[in-house]
Motif scaffolding. Structure first.
Motif, mmCIF file in Angstrom:
data_model
loop_
_atom_site.group_PDB
_atom_site.id
_atom_site.type_symbol
_atom_site.label_atom_id
_atom_site.label_comp_id
_atom_site.label_asym_id
_atom_site.label_seq_id
_atom_site.Cartn_x
_atom_site.Cartn_y
_atom_site.Cartn_z
ATOM 1 N N ARG A 174 0.852 -1.187 0.000
ATOM 2 C CA ARG A 174 0.000 0.000 0.000
ATOM 3 C C ARG A 174 0.890 1.239 0.000
ATOM 4 N N THR A 199 -8.878 7.360 5.298
ATOM 5 C CA THR A 199 -9.511 7.052 4.019
ATOM 6 C C THR A 199 -10.996 7.357 4.137
ATOM 7 N N GLU A 221 -13.141 5.368 4.789
ATOM 8 C CA GLU A 221 -13.641 4.577 5.908
ATOM 9 C C GLU A 221 -13.410 5.259 7.255
ATOM 10 N N GLN A 223 -7.232 5.633 9.821
ATOM 11 C CA GLN A 223 -6.660 4.294 9.685
ATOM 12 C C GLN A 223 -5.405 4.110 10.538
ATOM 13 N N GLY A 276 -11.023 0.182 9.827
ATOM 14 C CA GLY A 276 -11.116 0.128 8.379
ATOM 15 C C GLY A 276 -10.133 -0.871 7.811
ATOM 16 N N THR A 277 -10.066 -0.938 6.497
ATOM 17 C CA THR A 277 -9.289 -1.973 5.809
ATOM 18 C C THR A 277 -7.811 -1.919 6.168
ATOM 19 N N ILE A 278 -7.200 -0.743 6.064
ATOM 20 C CA ILE A 278 -5.763 -0.646 6.324
ATOM 21 C C ILE A 278 -5.472 -0.945 7.784
ATOM 22 N N ASP A 281 -7.184 -2.831 9.766
ATOM 23 C CA ASP A 281 -7.372 -4.269 9.984
ATOM 24 C C ASP A 281 -6.180 -5.069 9.455
ATOM 25 N N GLU A 282 -5.644 -4.651 8.313
ATOM 26 C CA GLU A 282 -4.455 -5.332 7.784
ATOM 27 C C GLU A 282 -3.293 -5.227 8.758
#
Length: 236
Positions: free
Chosen positions: A101, A141, A143, A146, A201-203, A205-206
């Motif tokens: 990313r 983001t 979302e 992050q 959010g996605t990042i 969570d990663e």
């Protein structure tokens, strides 16, 4: 600008793209985290590259927080999230990085990075806040928030150290390697003084899947750094 021959890639948004691309000034933090290799491998796209294990079952997450002050592609901020990696099946001594990313906060560098280098740039909200003795980089983001990292602006212990490296990517689906030389700041930061915050959010969570937030193994800070990027080359 160094006195070397340049190669013209083409133009984007009416601006000529040439290599080598030389960054005249940037501020940057580099943080290294030991993370589970299996979790790192799940975030590495495709099967042309593999995560480097720095110890059995352990990979190295590299987080680079960059404030590009003078750059041919603009004055912008960037958050790099990647791993030490190599082309699949390459000898153990081959070590580069794969950034999975690369959020930025400027449209031009996003389009140029995507089209010219195959870097996974997206345009997001990045806020870099300087205090007299600290810097905070916050990424958000659509979302929501992050990632935010706060660290001391450590004084340099000496001149910046130039590091030669390869950054791997997929350009139009083809595995590529971009050769670069980048200054590493010599301001050594006490890892315990680094504050890592995750949102939702996605990042975020990663990063949680990698064990963050946690204390980095190593952290450095530098100001007035430089970098040189060569044109990427297809592998194989």
């Amino acid at each position: 600008m160094s006195d070397v021959a340049t190669t013209v890639w083409g133009s984007i948004q009416g601006r000529e793209i040439t290599f080598p691309m030389e960054v005249a000034e940037m501020n940057a933090a580099t943080l290294l985290f030991s993370v589970p290799a299996a979790a790192a491998a799940r975030l590495l796209p495709g099967d042309d590259f593999e995560v480097v294990e720095v110890a059995p079952g352990t990979a190295q997450l590299v987080v680079a927080l960059c404030d590009y002050v003078r750059n041919p592609w603009g004055d912008y901020d960037e958050v790099n999230l990647g791993f030490l990696a190599r082309p699949a099946g390459a000898p153990a001594e081959v070590v580069g990085s794969f950034v999975y990313r690369m959020p930025v906060n400027q449209e031009f560098t996003c389009e140029a990075g995507n089209r010219v280098m195959g870097f996974p740039k997206t345009v997001e909200d990045i806020d870099v806040t300087y205090a007299a003795d600290a810097v905070r980089v916050a990424l958000a983001t659509a979302e929501g928030p992050q990632l935010a990292i706060t660290l001391p602006r450590a004084d340099p212990l000496g001149p910046a150290q130039g590091v030669e490296a390869a950054s791997y990517s997929y350009l139009d689906g083809v595995p590529h390697a971009t050769a670069l030389r980048m200054d590493m700041g010599t301001g050594v930061v006490d890892p315990a003084a680094v504050v890592v915050e995750l949102g939702e959010g996605t990042i975020a969570d990663e990063l949680r899947s990698l064990g963050l937030p946690t204390t980095p193994d190593l952290a450095t800070w530098g100001e007035g750094l430089t970098a040189t990027f060569q044109a990427g080359q297809p592998l194989g």
